[in-house]
Enzyme design. Structure first.
Site, PDB file in Angstrom:
ATOM      1  CG  HIS A  51      17.915  12.391  -0.306  1.00  0.00           C
ATOM      2  ND1 HIS A  51      18.053  13.702   0.100  1.00  0.00           N
ATOM      3  CD2 HIS A  51      19.090  11.775   0.003  1.00  0.00           C
ATOM      4  CE1 HIS A  51      19.250  13.874   0.634  1.00  0.00           C
ATOM      5  NE2 HIS A  51      19.904  12.714   0.590  1.00  0.00           N
ATOM      6  CG  HIS A  76      24.345  11.132  -1.995  1.00  0.00           C
ATOM      7  ND1 HIS A  76      23.244  11.549  -2.704  1.00  0.00           N
ATOM      8  CD2 HIS A  76      23.987  11.185  -0.688  1.00  0.00           C
ATOM      9  CE1 HIS A  76      22.274  11.856  -1.858  1.00  0.00           C
ATOM     10  NE2 HIS A  76      22.693  11.641  -0.644  1.00  0.00           N
ATOM     11  CD  GLU A  80      25.295   5.672   5.447  1.00  0.00           C
ATOM     12  OE1 GLU A  80      25.206   5.701   6.671  1.00  0.00           O
ATOM     13  OE2 GLU A  80      24.979   6.619   4.718  1.00  0.00           O
ATOM     14  CG  ASP A  81      21.532   4.607   3.219  1.00  0.00           C
ATOM     15  OD1 ASP A  81      22.151   4.298   4.251  1.00  0.00           O
ATOM     16  OD2 ASP A  81      21.118   5.750   2.987  1.00  0.00           O
ATOM     17  CG  ASP A 143      23.348  14.328   1.705  1.00  0.00           C
ATOM     18  OD1 ASP A 143      22.171  14.002   1.519  1.00  0.00           O
ATOM     19  OD2 ASP A 143      24.084  13.783   2.568  1.00  0.00           O
ATOM     20  CG  ASP A 263      23.823  46.814   7.245  1.00  0.00           C
ATOM     21  OD1 ASP A 263      23.209  46.286   8.169  1.00  0.00           O
ATOM     22  OD2 ASP A 263      25.043  46.718   7.106  1.00  0.00           O
TER      23      ASP A 263
END
Length: 737
Positions: A51, A76, A80-81, A143, A263
């Protein structure tokens, strides 16, 4: 493709547009992220590092950002993870990269009263991050794009939730940043999960007619190409089909089938300079019949996100209408990549974007001050998503406003003073009403007067732009405070009545602080004023208070039962004067005749075991225990109307707590070493001290307030005697009332 091959492809992409990038830093970021995520897997079962690599690839391939942005994209999710933190990233890479990573990290989940509040706070944080460094949002959009590309592995509920959020927030922001290609892909991917049947219907119909459509586009492209070559105009031309969501929106808004959509095809002609843009326009109108009202000049009047191009819709020889967009190379770069096209990367230093060009981000933040969550989100969608209408001042200056804008929006766009003094408006030299909807090319003149009374409250409903609504709100907030409070109180009381809640419950001094906390206002007048000027609604106020009021209502029922039981007990004792049955104590307190009763010790007199005490049945907080000598429990207070039945006998049980907090006040003649002597006295009596406050008076006295934990009145008496023995101590008392 292996992870190693994906990384090599990323490096190759970056080298293609920035050979002087810091590849050692990018490699280090990849290795750090790979190690940090080594035990994690995605929903698809792939290693998690796939990812961040994919996000970095989008940042490089689609946006062509600097090496700091590539490194931040790779990192990134580490804050957090994984166990990695801001300090670690800052030390290993740079504070700028750490700031980007922290900004991109998913927004912290906080418990909000409503879903709108949560969404508003997340949007505010995102906009603040954008105003500081635009790269934060560019990486965040990358992301989200990769997450949408791999959404098939999520649950149907998650697919819908994320797709709706993408459609409402990320696609509009991409649009305002001018990133058209990413915006289209985000919209198409969201539609796929929000209306799979509608999406499949459009895609299958386009596939069925693909050969026919492609043949038409080839013929048309060749015709335009040949004519421009004859005229020796240097150009690039290519055609494309409208993307599915664009077609879906037109079908839905205009209630038309695919065959009726204008269009469906668009051709782009890219030329060397602005003069050639207008030359090509003449050629197109010579070759094909232009459709009236379908020409837009975004070169003369660019869109707020910097987009410039000439748009014209014409009828082809086969009877099929199509759009032609004509622009220079630079305009094309801006149209495709938006803010990223302006990005200038500097070797070994922080990138310098064009945040100045995106002042609208700061304006969006400012315009929402004082708005409630629902209004904030609605305004944001108008500001970000609405098509623009371009109108002119009598001097020929262009103002761009959201579609559906009125003279009120125009007046406040000029200046808040113009809006506040407006008494009327002319459009194309004719007087119009203030709710008149402005059209492209209108010349608007605002009529003002020094004697104008200011905006009307109805203008809030008419104004389309958040800027106008914000300025009207500010005027009412500043100029009409008393009127706002009166109007707000009236609306609030009406809503309470509608919900069957008596006003006295709200005004109860024991309940009011909890209610104000629910609505986040310091006083009722502040809340009334906000309701009065439109920053809050009476419905929301009552809705947020209702939970607390329901809780109090249940406690009232329990208290009524408590009072009834106390009265019954008194009557029984009058008939049979035997010793009352003792009930289990709560915190060392026995409430005569009652069990399982919530007990709290009053802060005004802080009773301790051994003190003569009395209980008061509060509204919402059980029985409050006072010392009998407390002014708040005096005979006069107990005999007040409505109070008699609420005073109840209480006593100390045998199972008291280990200690109770209480307060002492010591008045002394001020001298050096006084605090040291008081501390020694507290220590020698083994007293647990919670806090000491002291102040000196002008006549050289010192007053100490000492909060302590005490076992019982005997220990308290010993402590007070010990303090009395200190040289200079005049008085030791227990404050009450």
């Amino acid at each position: 493709m292996t992870i190693s091959e994906q990384y090599d492809n990323l490096e190759k992409t970056v080298r293609g547009y920035n050979s002087s990038a810091d590849f050692a830093q990018i490699r280090a970021a990849f290795e750090f992220a790979e190690n940090a995520h080594k035990d994690q897997r995605r929903k698809s079962g792939e290693p998690y590092i796939i990812h961040p690599l994919a996000v970095a690839q989008i940042v490089a391939e689609e946006l062509r950002l600097d090496s700091e942005s590539i490194a931040a994209a790779l990192l990134h999710d580490v804050i957090e993870d994984t166990p990695a933190n801001y300090g670690q990233v800052s030390k290993l890479f740079s504070p700028t990269i750490a700031d980007l990573v922290e900004g991109v990290s998913k927004l912290t989940r906080i418990q909000y009263a409503t879903k709108e509040d949560e969404q508003m706070e997340n949007l505010r944080k995102m906009l603040i991050a954008m105003s500081k460094d635009i790269r934060v949002i560019l990486i965040k959009i990358a992301d989200r794009l990769h997450n949408m590309r791999t959404m098939e592995y999520q649950s149907p509920e998650k697919q819908k939730q994320k797709s709706l959020e993408t459609m409402e927030i990320y696609a509009p922001i991409s649009h305002r940043l001018g990133m058209q290609r990413i915006k289209w892909e985000l919209e198409d991917l969201s539609l796929k999960y929000l209306d799979p049947i509608g999406y499949e219907e459009i895609v299958s119909k386009l596939d069925a007619k693909r050969q026919e459509y492609e043949a038409f586009m080839r013929r048309t492209q060749d015709q335009i190409d040949d004519r421009l070559n004859e005229l020796s105009i240097e150009h690039i031309i290519y055609g494309r089909m409208k993307h599915p969501y664009s077609i879906y929106r037109k079908m839905f808004n205009q209630n038309k089938s695919l065959d009726e959509i204008f269009d469906l095809f668009a051709f782009r002609v890219i030329v060397e300079n602005v003069g050639d843009c207008y030359n090509v326009l003449g050629v197109i109108h010579d070759l094909y019949k232009p459709i009236l009202g379908r020409f837009k000049d975004y070169i003369g009047t660019p869109k707020p996100n910097g987009y410039q191009s000439l748009h014209t819709t014409v009828m082809g020889p086969d009877g099929l209408p199509f759009e032609v967009q004509i622009r220079t190379r630079e305009m094309h770069e801006i149209a495709e990549y938006g803010v990223a096209a302006h990005w200038k990367y500097k070797q070994g230093g922080a990138g310098s974007g064009t945040e100045g060009r995106y002042e609208w981000v700061r304006r969006l933040l400012e315009n929402q001050e004082g708005a409630d969550a629902e209004d904030y989100i609605h305004s944001l969608k108008v500001d970000m998503f609405a098509d623009e209408v371009f109108v002119f001042t009598p001097n020929g200056d262009v103002q761009n406003l959201p579609a559906g804008a009125t003279p009120i929006d125009f007046a406040y766009a000029i200046h808040s003073a113009v809006g506040n003094r407006m008494v009327g408006a002319k459009v194309n030299s004719r007087i119009v009403t203030l709710d008149h909807v402005l059209k492209n090319g209108d010349i608007v003149e605002i009529l003002t007067s020094k004697n104008a009374k200011g905006p009307s409250r109805d203008w809030m409903k008419i104004a389309k732009s958040s800027e106008a609504r914000s300025k009207i709100r500010q005027w009412f907030k500043k100029e009409k405070k008393d009127e706002n409070i009166a109007n707000g109180r009236s609306a609030f009381e009406a809503e309470l009545k509608h919900c069957g809640i008596p006003m006295r419950d709200v005004l109860d001094p024991e309940i009011l602080p909890g209610l104000l906390k629910r609505v986040s206002y310091g006083s009722l007048d502040e809340m009334y004023a906000a309701i009065g000027y439109g920053g809050f609604t009476a419905q929301k106020a009552v809705s947020r208070m209702q939970g607390e009021l329901n809780r109090v209502a249940k406690l009232h029922e329990a208290e009524k039962a408590l009072e009834d039981a106390a009265e019954a007990k008194t009557a029984e004792n009058a008939k049979q004067p035997s010793a009352p049955k003792r009930i289990r104590s709560e915190q060392g307190i026995i409430v005569e005749g009652l069990d399982n009763c919530l007990v709290k010790f009053s802060k005004c007199c802080t009773p301790v075991p051994g003190d003569d005490i009395i209980g008061f049945i509060t509204r919402g907080y059980g029985v409050s225990v006072h010392r009998c000598d407390c002014p708040n429990a005096s005979l006069e207070k107990r005999s007040l109307p409505g109070q008699e039945g609420r005073w109840i006998k209480v006593s100390w049980g045998s199972d008291t707590n280990e200690s109770y907090p209480t307060l002492l006040e010591v008045v002394c003649k001020d001298r050096q070493g006084l605090l040291l002597d008081i501390s020694a006295a507290l220590s020698s009596t083994n007293t647990f001290v919670l806090g000491i406050n002291s102040r000196s008076t002008a006549d050289e006295f010192a007053i100490f307030r000492i909060e302590v934990r005490i076992r019982d009145s005997q220990q308290l008496k010993a402590l007070m005697n010990r303090l009395h023995q200190i040289s200079g101590v005049l008085k030791v008392t227990r404050p009450s009332g």
